[in-house]
Design a protein around this motif. Sequence first.
Motif, PDB file in Angstrom:
ATOM      1  N   GLY A 108       0.804  -1.217   0.000  1.00 48.32           N
ATOM      2  CA  GLY A 108       0.000   0.000   0.000  1.00 48.32           C
ATOM      3  C   GLY A 108       0.835   1.264   0.000  1.00 48.32           C
ATOM      4  N   ILE A 109       2.015   1.201   0.654  1.00 55.18           N
ATOM      5  CA  ILE A 109       2.873   2.395   0.710  1.00 55.18           C
ATOM      6  C   ILE A 109       4.010   2.328  -0.313  1.00 55.18           C
ATOM      7  CG2 ILE A 109       2.361   2.809   3.149  1.00 55.18           C
ATOM      8  CD1 ILE A 109       5.167   1.640   3.773  1.00 55.18           C
ATOM      9  N   ALA A 110       4.022   1.279  -1.154  1.00 55.74           N
ATOM     10  CA  ALA A 110       5.109   1.112  -2.135  1.00 55.74           C
ATOM     11  C   ALA A 110       5.248   2.309  -3.074  1.00 55.74           C
ATOM     12  CB  ALA A 110       4.905  -0.174  -2.934  1.00 55.74           C
ATOM     13  N   PRO A 111       4.150   2.846  -3.647  1.00 56.02           N
ATOM     14  CA  PRO A 111       4.314   3.998  -4.547  1.00 56.02           C
ATOM     15  C   PRO A 111       4.963   5.202  -3.854  1.00 56.02           C
ATOM     16  CG  PRO A 111       2.158   3.014  -4.846  1.00 56.02           C
ATOM     17  CD  PRO A 111       2.762   2.372  -3.629  1.00 56.02           C
ATOM     18  N   PHE A 112       4.553   5.453  -2.582  1.00 56.24           N
ATOM     19  CA  PHE A 112       5.149   6.581  -1.853  1.00 56.24           C
ATOM     20  C   PHE A 112       6.639   6.340  -1.612  1.00 56.24           C
ATOM     21  CE2 PHE A 112       6.427   8.508   2.207  1.00 56.24           C
ATOM     22  CZ  PHE A 112       6.247   9.853   1.875  1.00 56.24           C
ATOM     23  N   PHE A 139      13.061  -0.752  -1.446  1.00 55.59           N
ATOM     24  CA  PHE A 139      11.952  -1.289  -0.642  1.00 55.59           C
ATOM     25  C   PHE A 139      10.632  -1.117  -1.378  1.00 55.59           C
ATOM     26  CE2 PHE A 139       8.704  -0.837   2.665  1.00 55.59           C
ATOM     27  CZ  PHE A 139       8.940  -1.950   3.447  1.00 55.59           C
ATOM     28  N   GLY A 140      10.421   0.077  -1.940  1.00 54.60           N
ATOM     29  CA  GLY A 140       9.178   0.331  -2.664  1.00 54.60           C
ATOM     30  C   GLY A 140       9.041  -0.532  -3.903  1.00 54.60           C
ATOM     31  N   LEU A 141      10.136  -0.674  -4.667  1.00 55.07           N
ATOM     32  CA  LEU A 141      10.096  -1.499  -5.869  1.00 55.07           C
ATOM     33  C   LEU A 141       9.831  -2.961  -5.535  1.00 55.07           C
ATOM     34  CD1 LEU A 141      13.082   0.038  -7.875  1.00 55.07           C
ATOM     35  CD2 LEU A 141      10.659   0.122  -8.511  1.00 55.07           C
ATOM     36  N   LEU A 142      10.413  -3.427  -4.412  1.00 53.57           N
ATOM     37  CA  LEU A 142      10.209  -4.815  -3.989  1.00 53.57           C
ATOM     38  C   LEU A 142       8.725  -5.089  -3.791  1.00 53.57           C
ATOM     39  CD1 LEU A 142      12.327  -6.645  -1.294  1.00 53.57           C
ATOM     40  CD2 LEU A 142       9.862  -6.805  -1.248  1.00 53.57           C
ATOM     41  N   PHE A 143       8.047  -4.221  -3.038  1.00 55.69           N
ATOM     42  CA  PHE A 143       6.631  -4.467  -2.746  1.00 55.69           C
ATOM     43  C   PHE A 143       5.721  -4.143  -3.927  1.00 55.69           C
ATOM     44  CE2 PHE A 143       8.172  -4.594   1.602  1.00 55.69           C
ATOM     45  CZ  PHE A 143       7.452  -5.682   2.089  1.00 55.69           C
ATOM     46  N   GLN A 144       6.130  -3.185  -4.757  1.00 53.94           N
ATOM     47  CA  GLN A 144       5.355  -2.930  -5.965  1.00 53.94           C
ATOM     48  C   GLN A 144       5.426  -4.133  -6.898  1.00 53.94           C
ATOM     49  OE1 GLN A 144       3.468  -0.145  -6.374  1.00 53.94           O
ATOM     50  NE2 GLN A 144       2.631  -1.232  -8.145  1.00 53.94           N
TER      51      GLN A 144
END
Length: 536
Positions: A108-112, A139-144
């Motif tokens: 949910g916070i990956a784009p931010f 971190f964001g790219l991993l979860f995206q």
Amino acid sequence: MSAANIISLLGGLGAFLFGMKYMGDGLEMAAGNRMKDLLETLTRNRILGFLLGTFVTVVIQSSSATTVMVMGFINAGIMDLAQATGVIFGANIGTTITSVLIALDASGIAPFCIFLGAFLMLYAKKKQHQHIGQVILGFGLLFQGLHTMSGAMKPLKDVLWFQDFIMNARNPLLGLAVGAALCAVIQSSSAAVGILQALAMQGMMPLYFASFLICGINIGSAMPTILASMNARNNAKRAAMIYLIYNVVGAVLMTLVTLVTPYTQFIARIIPDPAFQVSMIHILFKVVSAAVLLPCTGLVVKLTYKLVPKQVHEDAARLEFLDVNLVGAPSVTLLQIRSEVDRMAKLVRENIIMGMDDVLGHKTENAQTMRDNESVIDFLTDAISDFLVKLNVQELSGQDARYVRRVYQALTDLERIGDYAEKLMKLTERSNDENLIYSESARKEMTEIYDNALRLYDQAAERFYHQDASLEELKKLAKIQRDIRKLTSQSQLNHMDRMRSGECSTEAGIVFGELLNCLNRIGGHAINIAEASVEN
């Protein structure tokens, strides 16, 4: 499942892999030399090494990277295989943190995170802030990527043959084979387990079969380490074998446990979240393997020597500590370089001593050994210099970049000192051929200069190794160099008097002057080495 879903799945997997690697690299750069220093100083104890291997892998998010780092320590001679074993076992447990993060599902916070990380990387002035931005972006790219993979797998619910296969799969050998192949292809156990968790989120991953898949994935996770050690030294290959042994033993144990106990059903009852269930299976695999093998460290090391026998190296002109085929963290590579330069410095010292022993003993029995050493010194100068040029194009911390420059400069001085030591040998051969004899007073003066030059060289080499010379120490060493110059000048004047009085021949006087010049120049290059050990 359409072509668009397959493309989306591959894109998500790519973002996941890149994000995990990018985050790990950022954490490693943000930590600087601290991870290396911790591993170097705290791995003498097997339990501490195990805990530290776990901690470092949690930080840099890669058990393979930690293992490659350990290979570098082994090559540098600051860690033996028994000490490395505990660290490698700990690294295997540390890598499970990725599965825990995936189970927490921060998509949910990956784009931010992607926005914030990219902003810091592009606009932050300080390197440390840029590295932190890299961690956040990764971190964001991993979860995206995980979110994209999970969405791409939703249509599999409507594929009857896949549902029938996955929900009824119970063959342990099939699970082991599929898991090992999956991990060997994508080169990441964390990503492979992440795919299982993504399937579990869609209700398409029975925990019983997932246990066999995880056993196979962990066997396949040894592939990157094995590949990294293919052209490496024997000890690096043995470290890779330790990694493989750990996961093979764990796979055998946990396959048997899954077959004869209802432990997967128990986990399914106490943990409602499917992604956490898969993560717990992965964690238990690692913990059980460590509990069984950690007390058997000695046996594991002995087994690696059976699998990778000792080989006798006949050629001395080779790199003993630096492995150009094993690419690890720059800070660890510099430790290998330090050991290699220290080896070169010891060969130079050996030649100085042998050269003066022959000069004072009016003999040439060390000549061949000195020539052999000199060929190794020349080889090391070229080989280390070439490697430093290649290393210098990598992203290095300010401290590491300064050390690379100092080593590069010191290599020239060491090589020149080696040349002067060789010249001592050649002058001795000339003295013997022409039967040139030095007076007792000339020998005493030469011995005094030699003692000062060797003392200066030893202290300079010691300070360069530790990179800790203070300005006060440098002043003391500079005084020794000045004393050498004064003694050389006075001895040359004294020898002129001896030649006038007939105490020494003109031919002996010429060679004597060249001997003094060699010792004086050794002192001059030694002070250069000392100056390269002062932090600026």
